[in-house]
Design an enzyme around this catalytic site. Structure first.
Site, mmCIF file in Angstrom:
data_model
loop_
_atom_site.group_PDB
_atom_site.id
_atom_site.type_symbol
_atom_site.label_atom_id
_atom_site.label_comp_id
_atom_site.label_asym_id
_atom_site.label_seq_id
_atom_site.Cartn_x
_atom_site.Cartn_y
_atom_site.Cartn_z
ATOM 1 N N THR A 190 0.873 -1.186 0.000
ATOM 2 C CA THR A 190 0.000 0.000 0.000
ATOM 3 C C THR A 190 0.906 1.230 0.000
ATOM 4 O OG1 THR A 190 -0.211 -0.164 2.396
ATOM 5 C CG2 THR A 190 -1.968 -1.121 1.076
ATOM 6 N N LYS A 238 3.781 -7.073 3.981
ATOM 7 C CA LYS A 238 3.475 -5.682 3.669
ATOM 8 C C LYS A 238 3.154 -4.954 4.970
ATOM 9 C CE LYS A 238 0.444 -3.532 3.332
ATOM 10 N NZ LYS A 238 -0.501 -2.634 4.067
ATOM 11 N N THR A 289 -2.513 -2.430 8.017
ATOM 12 C CA THR A 289 -2.337 -3.836 8.291
ATOM 13 C C THR A 289 -0.971 -4.358 7.935
ATOM 14 O OG1 THR A 289 -4.592 -4.124 7.601
ATOM 15 C CG2 THR A 289 -3.324 -6.109 7.954
ATOM 16 N N GLU A 295 6.243 4.595 7.434
ATOM 17 C CA GLU A 295 5.998 5.853 6.734
ATOM 18 C C GLU A 295 6.409 7.050 7.569
ATOM 19 O OE1 GLU A 295 2.327 5.283 9.071
ATOM 20 O OE2 GLU A 295 3.438 4.017 7.691
ATOM 21 N N ASN A 318 -0.403 10.804 7.947
ATOM 22 C CA ASN A 318 -1.545 10.267 8.667
ATOM 23 C C ASN A 318 -2.685 11.265 8.842
ATOM 24 O OD1 ASN A 318 -0.863 7.454 9.337
ATOM 25 N ND2 ASN A 318 0.957 8.455 10.161
ATOM 26 N N SER A 344 -8.943 11.920 3.290
ATOM 27 C CA SER A 344 -9.673 13.072 2.748
ATOM 28 C C SER A 344 -9.065 13.524 1.428
ATOM 29 C CB SER A 344 -9.657 14.212 3.769
ATOM 30 O OG SER A 344 -8.350 14.454 4.237
#
EC number: 2.3.1.35
Lengths: 388, 388
Positions: A151, A173, A184, A264, A383, A388
């Site tokens: 992702t 992942k 996840t 991230e 995050n 949005s």
């Protein structure tokens, strides 16, 4: 170097339109299928401890009960979590589709999903993708499968550990313990060793306990985490439980470190080791408290060796120690001895990504390491800007 | 409108050189003294639950045991925490200095400090400041005292609650539950009501349990937190325990909301209310889990009504609920009903600073509210840039 390296496994991946395509680019892979071709179909699986579990977890918990798993189907682009009865039916339909395509029972198919909570996955896209995967299965399909489950991961994560005539392969992942999409950690491990399901279970729990369970990037726990291992027995070799557990632990630790390095927004990988604890649980609790301190993590981002924030975190735990007799080192510099200032914090160079924190509780002989990342502007940005 | 509003209290504050002066400006106030002139000297105090306690806490814990406190001396600019035996001697010397300046016993003097852990406070500066404060005590000194204890606070926090012929005054400092400097929440409350120490203790614990204890800006717990209340009896009036507890709770809640609104780096004040819990503890645990989710807090910063992150947090708790039957509202919009998507999240307007999250556990009739802030770039900046 992947899940199809051990004998007896095939895999495939296709684009199903769940993940949006980069502008002008081809649709990305987002559905993967990994199949254990046998001759044995032993398996073991661990799931997230979160009580709020996604539909694929609710399904897969039933699948794994008998120790037999013949295939794992995974999708990125949608967690299928808190999507109601219709979402569960989607998971079930996907497992049935895998079953009929492969001529096996749906009850032997683990389903894994990752993405935003509360959004339904397009069922027909998934069913078509399952057929396409089943038609394209190959012993070279592992790398594509590892790519399809990404992702926000910037690289795919794979590993192979070689035994004596047998091997373990793995893919994972996850970008942080819980990525921007509540995304996840998904892990599939394969082996061609002959390992019965109960031994697999013991080995998997031992391996995850000291690897994935001690990765705590941001303290948040996913609704979809799944780690599953399948044994094909295709090598015909039965390793000792000790050898197999050691290799599986090595594979899990390797993948865990790949996840840590790809968290991230992180600028630093932080290994927090607690020494001389009264128990291993104490060591983990103490280390985890530091790993969850936003103040400490922000200080590391700022290259500030703020050991006061380490002590303040330890003080919130029930671990056995004397608050007046704690030692703390950062990158090997003992900035605190006997709970008083010791070596000059200016000697601690936090410019490299790797940071070690060592805490001596002086209360026993147990130890543990918990890994985390720093708290950065990029973490907040990624995050806060996701759905949005 | 401050700690010297109730009859029987004086206060003063002076600059002692602990906080650095703004360029070209005068030295800021950083030492404060609040004195209970009597006739009664009843008191109650609650301290941080952190096991790693600063020297002033170690001292003050002994002071408060007999229920008598005649003065509180406070300094900003240094926490005097993990500074060893010499640091404890500094605290002790400050209490002795207050005692001799006022003609009272040092054992009736509470000491509070705030600032960086592991740095020694300059003892002589503090002793000189105590003498200057003692010489300048006045019934108008409360506002200066409230200013002197500020660190990263942008405004001083004060409150007065009027009873029938008696009153409660209060001041607080703290920018977030635990500010950039591990800076501590310090609160001094005064009353001219006649309240014996044991009743004060009961009232203070009841008041802090539903106010300061439910403020969780960043999940970090200070080594120096102190909330102390002194009763002078100067009004000659003895309120009922119910009336006094209600007024004290009102004072504590008012100050807690002032702290919440001044939390460093925050863009939003978030009130998380859990309804229909099996117990109040369950309600607090569930609400606190959301308050401590970095993912949820970053989403609020990004004005993203990400209710999936609320459910994921609830799932990590032991509170009684059915994971398949949860309702969640944000700013009154029920975005999740029965654990499935309900009203459109786009209806949730997160542009205002005040945000409410309401969670219905449907498992009982208890409720609780926990307050927190969002996770912002400014939080990361302020907490990564502090001590270096």
């Amino acid at each position: 170097m992947t899940v199809t390296t051990p004998a007896g496994f095939t895999a495939a991946a296709v684009p199903a339109g769940l993940k949006s395509a980069p502008e002008g680019g081809p649709a990305p892979l987002d559905v993967a299928l990994v199949v254990n071709e046998g001759p044995t179909h032993d398996s073991a699986t661990v799931f997230t401890a979160n009580r709020c579990k996604a539909n694929p977890i609710l399904w897969s918990q039933e699948v794994v009960k008998d120790g037999v798993v013949r295939a794992v189907v995974l999708n990125s682009g949608g967690a299928n979590c808190y999507t109601g009865a219709d979402g569960f039916q989607t998971t079930h339909a996907v497992a049935e589709q895998v079953g009929s395509a492969l001529g096996i029972g749906a009850i032997d198919v683990v389903v894994c999903s990752t993405g935003l909570i509360g959004l339904a996955n397009p069922r027909q896209n998934l069913l078509d993708a399952v057929d396409a995967c089943a038609a394209g299965l190959s012993a070279d399909g592992g790398a594509d499968a590892a790519t399809a489950i990404m992702t926000t991961d910037s690289v795919s994560k794979q590993v192979v550990i070689e035994g004596a005539g047998w091997s373990i392969g793995g893919m994972a992942k996850g970008a942080g313990m819980l990525a921007p999409q509540l995304a996840t950690m998904l892990v599939v491990l394969t082996t061609d060793a002959v390992v019965p399901a109960d031994e697999l279970d013991t080995a998997l729990r031992a391996a995850t306990r000291v690897s994935f369970d001690r990765l705590d990037s941001d303290g948040c726990m996913s609704t979809n985490d799944t780690v599953t291992v399948m044994a094909s027995g295709a090598s015909g070799i039965t390793p000792t439980p000790e050898d197999f557990t050691a290799a599986l632990t090595q594979a899990c630790t390797d993948l865990a470190m790949q996840l840590l390095k790809d968290a991230e927004g992180a600028d630093h990988e932080i290994a927090i080791t607690v020494l001389n604890a009264a128990s291993e649980d104490d060591a983990v609790e103490a280390a985890r408290s530091v790993a969850r301190s936003n103040l400490f993590k922000a200080a590391v981002f700022g290259k500030d060796p703020n050991w006061g924030r380490v002590l303040a975190s330890l003080g919130t735990t029930a671990a056995a120690f004397d608050p007046a007799d704690l030692d703390v080192a950062m990158n090997g510099v003992w900035v605190c001895r006997n709970s008083t200032p010791a070596e000059d914090p200016a000697l601690v160079d936090l410019s490299a990504r790797e940071v070690t924190v060592t805490i001596d509780l002086k209360s026993g002989s147990e130890r543990a390491t918990v890994w985390t990342n720093d708290l950065t502007h990029a973490y907040v940005h990624e995050n806060s800007a996701y759905s949005s």
